[in-house]
Design an enzyme around this catalytic site. Structure first.
Site, mmCIF file in Angstrom:
data_model
loop_
_atom_site.group_PDB
_atom_site.id
_atom_site.type_symbol
_atom_site.label_atom_id
_atom_site.label_comp_id
_atom_site.label_asym_id
_atom_site.label_seq_id
_atom_site.Cartn_x
_atom_site.Cartn_y
_atom_site.Cartn_z
ATOM 1 N N GLY A 45 51.166 55.450 47.456
ATOM 2 C CA GLY A 45 50.410 54.656 48.418
ATOM 3 C C GLY A 45 50.130 53.284 47.839
ATOM 4 O O GLY A 45 50.100 53.116 46.610
ATOM 5 N N GLN A 50 45.787 45.486 47.247
ATOM 6 C CA GLN A 50 46.385 45.677 45.921
ATOM 7 C C GLN A 50 47.529 44.702 45.671
ATOM 8 O O GLN A 50 48.032 44.614 44.559
ATOM 9 C CB GLN A 50 46.908 47.107 45.759
ATOM 10 N N CYS A 92 45.893 55.060 39.919
ATOM 11 C CA CYS A 92 45.987 53.903 40.801
ATOM 12 C C CYS A 92 46.935 52.881 40.195
ATOM 13 O O CYS A 92 46.870 52.614 38.987
ATOM 14 C CB CYS A 92 44.598 53.295 40.975
ATOM 15 N N LEU A 93 47.800 52.308 41.039
ATOM 16 C CA LEU A 93 48.736 51.298 40.548
ATOM 17 C C LEU A 93 48.015 50.065 40.008
ATOM 18 O O LEU A 93 48.550 49.363 39.160
ATOM 19 C CB LEU A 93 49.715 50.898 41.657
ATOM 20 N N HIS A 134 42.205 57.553 49.569
ATOM 21 C CA HIS A 134 42.267 56.657 48.404
ATOM 22 C C HIS A 134 42.621 55.237 48.858
ATOM 23 O O HIS A 134 41.974 54.268 48.454
ATOM 24 C CB HIS A 134 43.305 57.193 47.414
ATOM 25 N N GLU A 135 43.653 55.121 49.719
ATOM 26 C CA GLU A 135 44.073 53.792 50.175
ATOM 27 C C GLU A 135 43.030 53.162 51.088
ATOM 28 O O GLU A 135 42.778 51.959 51.018
ATOM 29 C CB GLU A 135 45.437 53.863 50.875
ATOM 30 N N HIS A 138 40.423 51.524 49.111
ATOM 31 C CA HIS A 138 40.818 50.183 48.653
ATOM 32 C C HIS A 138 40.440 49.127 49.686
ATOM 33 O O HIS A 138 39.967 48.043 49.319
ATOM 34 C CB HIS A 138 42.330 50.112 48.405
#
Length: 194
Positions: A45, A50, A92-93, A134-135, A138
């Protein structure tokens, strides 16, 4: 300029993203680029903030592999009706190398729009529901460690400090603009889509 994943403590990660008011060819191109970047980064995701875009959009593929599984481009999501709870490890990226256990609902109802501007409604469970939550976090400026217990989050502190030192040193050398400049640039995007 190609999109890049931004890293903690970049200020856009804490920005509450603005609703998208217009879907056009440029936004579809951005969504495609986000999917490519997500795959390249080995993620499942990726939220628009991000990649330094303060808009309410994220992309998901629970397999993390291009050409496999189902791709989602989600715009202006609303998450409701949480049921149950389960704990699972998240990463997380934007926080490379850091993981921790996060308690989330087992299932949720999602209302949103897809990249064509069509309504999207679904009840999601398990891993897919976790990715969407999660997304969506963000988009609200919330990072996964904000949802961890204080004790568990404190174990991530050395890694967070390392990311902060790296980010601030890149600001000092001029390779990353100041926080003030980064925040000022966000209005260009919100003026365009929101």
């Amino acid at each position: 300029m190609p999109l890049e994943v931004i890293y903690y403590p970049h200020p856009t990660l804490r920005f509450v993203s603005k609703p998208v008011r217009r879907v056009d060819a440029d936004l579809r191109r951005i969504a495609d680029e986000m999917l490519d970047l997500m795959y390249e980064s080995k993620g499942v995701g990726l939220a628009a903030n991000q990649v330094d875009l303060p808009i309410r959009m994220f992309v998901v593929n629970p397999t993390g592999e291009k050409g496999s599984g189902e791709e989602f481009v989600i715009i202006n999501p609303e998450i409701q009706r949480p049921k149950g709870s389960e704990t699972a490890e998240e990463g997380c990226l934007s926080l490379p190398g850091l993981q921790g256990d996060v308690i989330r609902p087992k299932s949720v109802r999602v209302s949103a729009f897809d990249i064509q501007g069509n309504p999207f409604e679904a009840t999601l469970e398990g891993f897919l529901a976790r990715i969407f939550m999660h997304e969506n976090d963000h988009l609200d400026g919330t990072l996964f460690f904000d949802r961890m217990s204080k004790e568990a989050a404190s174990e991530l502190q050395p890694g967070l400090e390392e990311l902060e030192i790296d980010f601030r040193s890149r600001q000092k050398t001029g390779s990353v603009p100041s926080d003030e400049e980064l925040i000022r640039r966000l209005s260009d995007w919100t003026d365009r889509y929101c």
